[in-house]
Design a protein around this motif. Structure first.
Motif, PDB file in Angstrom:
ATOM      1  N   UNK A 229       0.849  -1.192   0.000  1.00  0.00           N
ATOM      2  CA  UNK A 229       0.000   0.000   0.000  1.00  0.00           C
ATOM      3  C   UNK A 229       0.887   1.245   0.000  1.00  0.00           C
ATOM      4  N   UNK A 230       0.654   2.131  -0.957  1.00  0.00           N
ATOM      5  CA  UNK A 230       1.403   3.390  -1.038  1.00  0.00           C
ATOM      6  C   UNK A 230       0.467   4.598  -0.946  1.00  0.00           C
ATOM      7  N   UNK A 231      -0.824   4.329  -0.811  1.00  0.00           N
ATOM      8  CA  UNK A 231      -1.792   5.415  -0.659  1.00  0.00           C
ATOM      9  C   UNK A 231      -3.160   4.862  -0.317  1.00  0.00           C
ATOM     10  N   UNK A 232      -3.921   5.621   0.453  1.00  0.00           N
ATOM     11  CA  UNK A 232      -5.273   5.201   0.814  1.00  0.00           C
ATOM     12  C   UNK A 232      -6.148   6.443   0.963  1.00  0.00           C
ATOM     13  N   UNK A 233      -7.401   6.321   0.597  1.00  0.00           N
ATOM     14  CA  UNK A 233      -8.393   7.354   0.890  1.00  0.00           C
ATOM     15  C   UNK A 233      -9.728   6.661   1.103  1.00  0.00           C
ATOM     16  N   UNK A 234     -10.697   7.422   1.576  1.00  0.00           N
ATOM     17  CA  UNK A 234     -12.025   6.875   1.851  1.00  0.00           C
ATOM     18  C   UNK A 234     -13.051   7.796   1.227  1.00  0.00           C
ATOM     19  N   UNK A 235     -13.922   7.240   0.412  1.00  0.00           N
ATOM     20  CA  UNK A 235     -14.973   8.029  -0.233  1.00  0.00           C
ATOM     21  C   UNK A 235     -16.305   7.693   0.435  1.00  0.00           C
ATOM     22  N   UNK A 236     -16.995   8.750   0.902  1.00  0.00           N
ATOM     23  CA  UNK A 236     -18.183   8.544   1.742  1.00  0.00           C
ATOM     24  C   UNK A 236     -19.196   9.651   1.485  1.00  0.00           C
ATOM     25  N   UNK A 237     -20.463   9.291   1.564  1.00  0.00           N
ATOM     26  CA  UNK A 237     -21.558  10.239   1.341  1.00  0.00           C
ATOM     27  C   UNK A 237     -22.009  10.805   2.690  1.00  0.00           C
TER      28      UNK A 237
END
Length: 368
Positions: A229-237
């Motif tokens: 893993x070299x990057x993470x994000x979270x997409x949320x409403x």
């Protein structure tokens, strides 16, 4: 006027007051928490207190909530306060009473928990807050003051220009799977260690339990050729907890809205508001990356895979290179300041005076 601590039974009344007070800006926004007024705070911590300034008829005239979270400051775990939902009716009496009563009450709650610092994010356009606290006309009042820690912007990604250069394609970007849980936790904790000041982040398992309509697939991972893993994000409403409704558009905002509508005919942009007049927004939270190219690849992926009616919003701190959007993206921004509320007699700690190279704390748009 009296200052009281809100109870669970006050939720409906507070929801109505919050909805009736507008956050001014290019677009005036009201917050609608029709389900559970307090759920927004529960996402951040289980330790919070809401103050309400009421008139002789017990009607709210001002409010603010203090959320307390654990943080790491230069290797030491401490409790940090965060003041949010600062609202005040546009009357001289309400503003004066709030300044005289609300801030000292915040400091009292801070001291009760042996908490040294309270932070608050204030939009540059919210002049009532600025006038009452940040820029008091008189220095004679013995009130806490707001010390600017960092400037940041809420970045809104509305579209991508045609024939735009795509981000790097050497990464594998995809939604996380259950078997990624341990690796995500380890990666986030390793990135937090690079920051001298950061809020403690709960495990992914806790986030999945606490945040409504959140699944492991909401976490988007970037992996290198060795599957690291070299990057993470979270997409949320965020409409799962609260809806943001525009009540008035400035001339600049109307121009932007009409431009986006026109460009949408070519499939280049997405609308600001939906049919029910709530913002068509998805948030990016829990974002950690190794470099700017990885972030831009994640941002591009999230935009392309979000609903065709949703634009993206996230926080970008001034001077942070890792979270700049691609130049080919059609974006707008809203300026904010992140302040530390300093009581009379308190000294300004060294970590509050960061150099340009000091990474900002892990402050997400869900806090705002």
């Amino acid at each position: 006027m009296r200052l009281i601590k809100a109870q669970a039974s006050d939720g409906d009344q507070l929801s109505q007051f919050l909805k009736s007070t507008k956050l001014p800006g290019l677009i005036d926004i009201s917050i609608d928490r029709e389900k559970d007024f307090f759920q927004h705070y529960k996402l951040l911590s289980d330790d919070y207190v809401t103050f309400t300034l009421v008139d002789d008829n017990d009607q709210p005239k001002a409010m603010a909530t203090l959320v307390f979270k654990e943080a790491m400051i230069e290797g030491k775990k401490q409790l940090i306060g965060y003041a949010t939902d600062l609202r005040v009716s546009p009357t001289r009496e309400a503003i004066l009473n709030w300044a005289e009563k609300m801030l000292p009450a915040m400091i009292e709650e801070r001291d009760k928990r042996h908490c040294d610092y309270i932070f608050s994010a204030v939009a540059k356009s919210y002049t009532q807050i600025y006038n009452a606290f940040i820029r008091p006309k008189s220095n004679k009042r013995s009130l806490p003051r707001y010390y600017l820690y960092r400037k940041f912007k809420v970045i809104n990604i509305h579209g991508i220009l045609p024939l735009a250069k795509k981000p790097i394609d050497t990464l594998h970007i995809a939604p996380a799977k259950i078997q990624d849980l341990a690796s995500i936790n380890d990666y986030i904790q390793s990135k937090l260690k690079e920051r001298p000041f950061h809020f403690c982040v709960p495990s992914i398992e806790e986030i999945l339990k606490l945040w409504p309509n959140m699944s492991i697939e909401n976490f988007i991972l970037a992996k290198d050729y060795e599957h690291n893993i070299v990057g993470v994000t979270n997409i949320w409403d965020p409409s799962e907890v609260q809806k943001m409704r525009p009540s008035n558009f400035s001339k600049r905002a109307l121009t932007l809205q009409e431009t986006l509508r026109f460009l949408r005919l070519f499939g280049w942009t997405r609308p600001i508001v939906s049919k029910d007049q709530a913002l068509n927004m998805k948030q990016l939270n829990f974002t950690y990356v190794n470099n700017p190219d990885i972030f831009q690849a994640l941002l591009y992926y999230c935009y392309k895979h979000a609903s065709a009616k949703k634009y993206l919003s996230y926080l970008h701190f001034k001077g942070e290179l890792d979270t700049l959007p691609m130049r080919s993206m059609i974006a707008s921004s809203v300026p904010f300041g992140l302040y530390c509320i300093v009581a009379p007699g308190d000294h300004v700690a060294n970590f509050l005076k960061p150099s340009f190279e000091t990474p900002p704390l892990n402050f997400d748009i869900a806090y705002v």
